[in-house]
Every structure is written in C-alpha cells, then in structure tokens.
Motif scaffolding. Structure first.
Motif, PDB file in Angstrom:
ATOM      1  N   ASP A 141     -57.919 -19.212 -31.789  1.00 10.83           N
ATOM      2  CA  ASP A 141     -58.073 -20.412 -32.618  1.00 10.83           C
ATOM      3  C   ASP A 141     -57.855 -21.622 -31.707  1.00 10.83           C
ATOM      4  OD1 ASP A 141     -57.636 -22.650 -34.275  1.00 10.83           O
ATOM      5  OD2 ASP A 141     -56.926 -21.387 -35.916  1.00 10.83           O
ATOM      6  N   VAL A 143     -58.672 -11.038 -41.721  1.00 13.48           N
ATOM      7  CA  VAL A 143     -58.286 -12.357 -42.242  1.00 13.48           C
ATOM      8  C   VAL A 143     -56.789 -12.434 -42.478  1.00 13.48           C
ATOM      9  CG1 VAL A 143     -58.526 -13.928 -44.197  1.00 13.48           C
ATOM     10  CG2 VAL A 143     -60.553 -12.818 -43.250  1.00 13.48           C
ATOM     11  N   GLN A 144     -56.250 -11.363 -43.089  1.00 13.68           N
ATOM     12  CA  GLN A 144     -54.804 -11.344 -43.374  1.00 13.68           C
ATOM     13  C   GLN A 144     -53.989 -11.394 -42.089  1.00 13.68           C
ATOM     14  OE1 GLN A 144     -54.403  -7.809 -45.725  1.00 13.68           O
ATOM     15  NE2 GLN A 144     -55.078  -8.793 -47.629  1.00 13.68           N
ATOM     16  N   ASN A 145     -54.413 -10.591 -41.089  1.00 13.02           N
ATOM     17  CA  ASN A 145     -53.700 -10.582 -39.806  1.00 13.02           C
ATOM     18  C   ASN A 145     -53.767 -11.940 -39.125  1.00 13.02           C
ATOM     19  OD1 ASN A 145     -53.019  -7.905 -40.130  1.00 13.02           O
ATOM     20  ND2 ASN A 145     -54.771  -7.127 -38.965  1.00 13.02           N
ATOM     21  N   THR A 146     -54.950 -12.566 -39.188  1.00 12.97           N
ATOM     22  CA  THR A 146     -55.123 -13.888 -38.584  1.00 12.97           C
ATOM     23  C   THR A 146     -54.264 -14.925 -39.291  1.00 12.97           C
ATOM     24  OG1 THR A 146     -57.396 -13.327 -38.002  1.00 12.97           O
ATOM     25  CG2 THR A 146     -56.817 -15.652 -37.950  1.00 12.97           C
ATOM     26  N   THR A 147     -54.220 -14.849 -40.628  1.00 10.74           N
ATOM     27  CA  THR A 147     -53.407 -15.792 -41.407  1.00 10.74           C
ATOM     28  C   THR A 147     -51.929 -15.640 -41.075  1.00 10.74           C
ATOM     29  OG1 THR A 147     -55.021 -15.686 -43.197  1.00 10.74           O
ATOM     30  CG2 THR A 147     -52.857 -16.588 -43.721  1.00 10.74           C
ATOM     31  N   VAL A 148     -51.478 -14.373 -40.989  1.00  9.28           N
ATOM     32  CA  VAL A 148     -50.070 -14.110 -40.657  1.00  9.28           C
ATOM     33  C   VAL A 148     -49.749 -14.642 -39.266  1.00  9.28           C
ATOM     34  CG1 VAL A 148     -48.403 -12.279 -40.156  1.00  9.28           C
ATOM     35  CG2 VAL A 148     -49.852 -12.115 -42.184  1.00  9.28           C
ATOM     36  N   THR A 158     -51.274 -17.053 -37.667  1.00 10.02           N
ATOM     37  CA  THR A 158     -51.298 -18.520 -37.702  1.00 10.02           C
ATOM     38  C   THR A 158     -49.984 -19.072 -38.245  1.00 10.02           C
ATOM     39  OG1 THR A 158     -53.692 -18.499 -38.038  1.00 10.02           O
ATOM     40  CG2 THR A 158     -52.534 -20.529 -38.599  1.00 10.02           C
ATOM     41  N   LEU A 159     -49.504 -18.452 -39.330  1.00  9.28           N
ATOM     42  CA  LEU A 159     -48.223 -18.876 -39.910  1.00  9.28           C
ATOM     43  C   LEU A 159     -47.076 -18.678 -38.914  1.00  9.28           C
ATOM     44  CD1 LEU A 159     -48.608 -17.402 -43.513  1.00  9.28           C
ATOM     45  CD2 LEU A 159     -48.619 -19.822 -42.884  1.00  9.28           C
ATOM     46  N   ASN A 217     -47.169 -21.468 -36.249  1.00 15.23           N
ATOM     47  CA  ASN A 217     -46.631 -22.724 -36.795  1.00 15.23           C
ATOM     48  C   ASN A 217     -45.111 -22.655 -36.966  1.00 15.23           C
ATOM     49  OD1 ASN A 217     -49.033 -24.280 -37.056  1.00 15.23           O
ATOM     50  ND2 ASN A 217     -49.627 -23.032 -38.800  1.00 15.23           N
ATOM     51  N   LYS A 267     -60.981  -8.072 -44.719  1.00 14.11           N
ATOM     52  CA  LYS A 267     -59.770  -8.589 -45.378  1.00 14.11           C
ATOM     53  C   LYS A 267     -58.556  -8.433 -44.470  1.00 14.11           C
ATOM     54  CE  LYS A 267     -60.973  -7.870 -50.267  1.00 14.11           C
ATOM     55  NZ  LYS A 267     -60.671  -7.064 -51.459  1.00 14.11           N
TER      56      LYS A 267
END
Length: 658
Positions: free
Chosen positions: A67, A21-26, A28-29, A32, A18
C-alpha cells in the motif's frame, strides 16, 4: 454436476478474495496502531529503542501489504521520531522518500503537504537550507492550488526560517513570516500566529533591532496570555531574556525573564528547557563577571544535563566551568573539566558514527525488501508485456501474410496474361488458313504489340515488387506503423493504376507522369535523405492531348536510380522530368546527376542488376510505331564537363502525334 463444480470454484475464489481483503484490512489497522503507539511512547516515556522499534515494524508491514500511501505514512512517521531524537539526516531521507512516493499519485493533497513540510523542517534542522526551501516550496505550491490557508501559513513560516539560515538572504525571510502571520490571523489560528510572532521577533533580534523584536514579543505575550498557554508563555519569556542578553545593556532584565521562563518550564517538568535556561542564566552572570554565581548555574545545568543525557549542554557547561576554574587559577580542576568536555565531544562523534552505520544498515535492509517487492511487480508487468508482444507479433504476421498474398496474386495475374496471349496466338494459328494469315498479320501485329507492352509493363522489374513488399514488411516489424501505412497507400495506388491501364494501348501523359511520381516515391526509400526528384511542365494546358504507351518512362527512371544515382557520391542526388509541348509534338526530358553510362560499362559486378535494358525499350518503341500513326523517337545524351568527367545522363523522348 458441471454447474456445481463451477459454483464451488466461484465460491472458493470469493472466499480467497474475502480472506485477502480481511488480511489486508487487519494489516492496515496494525500499521496504524504501531505508528500511533510509537508516538505515544515518545510523548509519555521517551523510550528511544521501543518507539523506534514500533515505527520500524510499521514500515516493514506497510511495505509487505504493498500500500503505497500507507508505506509513505509509515516512513514519514519514522522520520518524525528520528527528528525528535535529533537524527536530522535520517529524518530528512525518510520524509523525502515518503513525499516522492506519493507526489504524482492520486492521493489527498493534505498528505503531500504534510510530507513536504516535514522534509523542509528536517532539512532546516540539518542546515541543508536549499533542500529545505525546495520542499517547503513544493508544499506551498500544493497549498496555493488547494487554497489551503493553514498550510500556506505553515509553508511560508518554514521558508522564512530556512532563508534566515542563509547568509545574505535573511531579509527575504521577513516577507514570508509576514504572509504566514497574516494567513494564520485570518484563520483565527492563534497557535500558528504565535509561531510567526516568535519567528519575526527572532528575525529582528538577529538584525540587532531589539526594540522592534520586543514589540512582537509583547504581541506574542498577550496572545499566549489570552490562550493561557503555559509553554507558550515560557518560550516568550525565554526569548525576551535572549533579546536582553544579546543586546548586552540590561543583564538584570535578561535574568528576570529567564527566571520567569525557568519557573514555568520547571512547572511543566521540562528538564531539557530547565537545563538550558540554567546555562543561559549562568552565561549572563559570566558576562557580568559574577563568576561564582555563574559556576553555580553551570554546575546545576550540568547535573540535570547528565541526568537526561543532553550531550550538547554537558559539553557547553563543562567547557564554561573549565574556563571559570582557569580564571580562579585552579588549573588542575580546569583541566579535568576540559577533558570531560573533550570526552563528551568525542563520544558524540563516535555516537554519530554508530548512528550513521545503523542508518546505512537499516537503509540497506529496507531497500532490499523494496527491491524484492518491486521485482515481484516487475515479473507481473513482464508477463503482461510478453503477452502484449505476442499479440503484436501475430498482428504483424497477419499483415505480412496479407501483403505477400497480394504480391502472389499480382504475379499470378502477370503469368495468366502471358499464358492467355500464348493460347490466343496458338488458337489463331490453328483457325486461320495461310491465305488469311497475311490479312490477319497487321491485326495480329497490333494485338501482339499491345500484349507485349502489357506484359513488359507488369514485369518492369521483377525485383521492384518484392523490394516494395520487403520495405513495407521492414517498416511494420520496426514499428514504424505511420510510415508503413503511407508507403502501403502509395504502393496500392501504383499497382491499381498499373492494373487499370492494362486495358489501354495508350494513356494520357498526365497519368503516365502520375505513375512515374508514385514509382519515384517508392524508390525514394532506397536513399537516406539526399534524393530529390521533381516534375515540371505538367501544368501545360495542351498536355491533355498528349498520349503515351503506359510505363514507357519507368525504365529510364529505374536506370537513372539504379545505375546512376545510387552509385553517385554527390551530396544531393537529383532526378527530374521536364515536359515541353509544341503543337503536335511533345518532348519529355529526363535528367539525372548520376555517374553516367561509361562508368557502368567499366564496372564489374558479381551479380548485375537486371533492369529492362535498352533492348526492351527499343522493342516497345518499334512495336508502338508499327501499330500507331504517331511516332516515338529516343535520344540519350551523356553529359560531361570540360575534363571529360561524367555529369549524369539526359534522355530525350520525342512524341509525334501526327
């Protein structure tokens, strides 16, 4: 307790996952956001240093989270900013890299088209028209496959513009512009249509067909009026002015259109276009020989150009002012402005060098980071490959062990048969009396003949079995699995036939020929590609009535291969078996084109090859002739030419079935 520990471990794994995933999502945001912020700074404040810094940070972060698509987007975004600042070569490299990263990946086709079109634009601005067309074509191919009319139009427009820059290819551009225009009109994309009206008009201006050019500009004017597009109207008026300037017939109209364009760009606060239009109006006045007016416009353009640091316009204006002052006879000031022009031109060269150095440094640092991440991925792949290799080695060892076990069993069978014969002979000797020995002699001779034939057959060549197993082992270890399987099939058929024929004193000649064929197929592996063997006459209908001791032919074939063909320098090494059947007689002729027997007699060997030898062959024939009504005779012919040179050996085996 055990369950609790496992449960805790699983919970820990889930929490780690988790967190990842959270670190990767942050991350990625954040990538962007940084890309969006870089473009926003460019639009609003034109802070070159800040916008490039944000874009480069986005590239670094995207690279770290591994990514591929996001990394490609960040590279493409940085390429756009470089292009906006006229760093076309750097922009081109970034766009190409972005496209290459995802060209063969399973990502949205739109991303591929965007990156390819951006590479085409950067290459065109950098005057690398061949590269530009290459990437526009890639975008067009994807757009056609997806039936994406919008991107078909964009790619066609780009190809048209690139072709316009190639001498002798300008006419080809028109068909692409027209296709792009048609596509955009079908979609109702007025902005796309406007771009193509402008491109077609520019094409006809270059062709000096000013009437047709202005017809398209009229269509463009109406389109922009309907769209209420101030920027579009300003561009249209500018191109009208340029058409009249290049036509050099009505300079007043050129000035009129340039002034309309100037007013609109001034309203839009676009200083770069304003400075450019002032220079063009000055050029028209210069052509009209209104030198004072021309100087005023050049001076005003120069002032604005210096404010916004437009080096190209600064150089152009100072050079023109220098020319005007020279015409007036003010050579001192003319020289001053000429020196200013030269100074700015030199500064551009120095700046270009600094930009190139910065680009190379940036590229080096980026590639170093990429290499580090790729190295980590390669380490993972290498570990996986090592595990797979170990599995393959274990499998190969298992196969080799099975083959060696088969060979060992085969050897044990041979020794068991020999021992059985010995025990039979001993028991028989103890059981029968001297008087009975004479009666049993004939029967014994027959039995011993059969046993000797069997044992001799199974020890045809003690090296042959091991050579065959070694050949199979080598093929497996060298990963020639298909060949190994084929070789193993032949070997298994051969050994099975040998074991099956052990029950019989004689076998049909057809079976003996099949054994001979298998043997030669196995021995063929000793040669490169120059071994030819064949069997003829085996299709005779009378062959079914011919019987022969098992493996009688193999020793002759072995001698022909080992002592004849392998030593021969002939480009083709031939071995043949020919069958001739006449009533109750049959003849088997074995021919080879080897070195002959004489050369073998004279040849010295440190470790001579142990074949069956003629003595064993004769003993087998004598045993057969004693215990069977039919007779076998043997004749060996040494073939030679007129000068006495060996041409090979010919064996005649005559079978009399009476």
């Amino acid at each position: 307790m055990f369950f609790s520990i496992n449960q805790a471990q699983e919970t820990s794994k889930i929490d780690s996952l988790k967190s990842l995933v959270q670190n990767t999502t942050v991350a990625t945001l954040k990538v962007n956001y940084q890309m969006k912020l870089a473009r926003q700074i460019h639009r609003e404040s034109h802070n070159d240093t800040l916008e490039i810094a944000y874009a480069e940070d986005a590239v670094d972060l995207a690279l770290k989270i591994n990514d591929t698509l996001l990394y490609a987007k960040a590279l493409d975004n940085l390429g756009l900013l470089k292009r906006y600042h006229q760093l076309y070569n750097q922009a081109l490299n970034l766009h190409i890299k972005a496209f290459n990263l995802i060209e063969n990946k399973d990502v949205e086709p739109l991303e591929k088209m965007i990156f390819a079109n951006n590479a085409g634009v950067a290459a065109r601005y950098n005057q690398k028209y061949d590269i530009s067309i290459l990437y526009y074509m890639k975008a067009l191919k994807i757009a056609e496959a997806e039936n994406d009319k919008k991107n078909i139009g964009i790619a066609c427009n780009g190809i048209g513009n690139a072709l316009s820059g190639l001498p002798g290819r300008e006419d080809e551009s028109l068909s692409y512009f027209e296709r792009a225009l048609k596509t955009q009109l079908e979609l109702g994309n007025t902005l796309g249509a406007a771009m193509n009206y402008l491109s077609i008009a520019d094409y006809y201006v270059d062709k000096k067909d000013y009437v047709t050019a202005r017809q398209y500009l009229q269509k463009l004017l109406k389109l922009n009026q309907d769209r209420n597009d101030i920027f579009g109207l300003a561009i249209t008026y500018e191109y009208f002015g340029t058409s009249y300037l290049k036509e050099a017939k009505n300079y007043d109209k050129a000035i009129s259109y340039y002034e309309k364009s100037f007013d609109l760009f001034k309203e839009l606060k676009n200083k770069r276009k304003v400075a450019g239009l002032l220079y063009r109006i000055g050029q028209v006045n210069y052509n009209k020989k209104n030198y004072n007016k021309a100087e005023d416009y050049f001076s005003e353009s120069l002032e604005i150009s210096q404010q916004i640091n437009q080096l190209g316009l600064i150089i152009a204006n100072t050079f023109k002012i220098s020319q005007l002052l020279e015409k007036k006879g003010d050579y001192k000031k003319a020289l001053e402005f000429y020196k200013i022009s030269e100074t700015y031109e030199d500064s551009i060269k120095i700046e270009d060098q600094n930009i190139k150095i910065e680009a190379l440094t940036r590229q080096y640092n980026l590639e170093k980071k990429e290499s580090h991440i790729q190295l980590l991925e390669k380490d993972k792949a290498l570990q996986k490959a090592v595990v797979e290799q170990q599995k393959e080695q274990l499998e190969r060892r298992r196969i080799v062990t099975i083959l060696l076990s088969i060979g060992l069993i085969f050897i044990l069978i041979i020794f068991a048969l020999q021992y059985r014969n010995y025990r039979t002979k001993k028991k028989t000797s103890e059981r029968i009396s001297k008087e009975e020995k004479e009666k049993m002699n004939a029967i014994y001779e027959r039995n011993i003949a059969q046993a000797e034939i069997l044992v001799t057959r199974l020890r045809v060549n003690p090296h042959f079995l091991f050579n065959s197993l070694n050949a199979i082992t080598y093929l497996i270890q060298s990963e020639q699995n298909a060949k190994a399987i084929k070789y193993l099939k032949i070997f298994s058929r051969y050994t099975r036939m040998v074991l099956e024929t052990s029950k019989h004193h004689v076998i049909p000649l057809q079976e003996e020929l099949k054994l001979a064929q298998y043997y030669m197929m196995l021995e063929e592996n000793r040669f490169e590609k120059d071994f030819i063997f064949n069997i003829t006459g085996e299709d005779s209908p009378e062959i079914e009535n011919v019987f022969i001791p098992p493996l009688l032919l193999q020793p002759f074939l072995e001698n022909a291969i080992w002592h004849g063909l392998l030593l021969s320098e002939n480009p083709e090494k031939k071995l043949s078996i020919h069958i001739v059947i006449n009533q109750h007689k049959a003849q088997i002729i074995i021919k080879d084109n080897g070195v002959g027997r004489d050369k073998n007699k004279n040849r010295k060997r440190k470790k001579p090859h142990k074949s069956m030898g003629m003595q064993i062959i004769k003993e087998r024939i004598e045993l057969y002739n004693k215990s069977n009504p039919g007779k076998i005779s043997l004749k060996i012919i040494d073939k030679k030419d007129e000068d006495g040179n060996a041409l090979g050996t010919e064996i005649h085996i005559n079978l009399n079935q009476n």
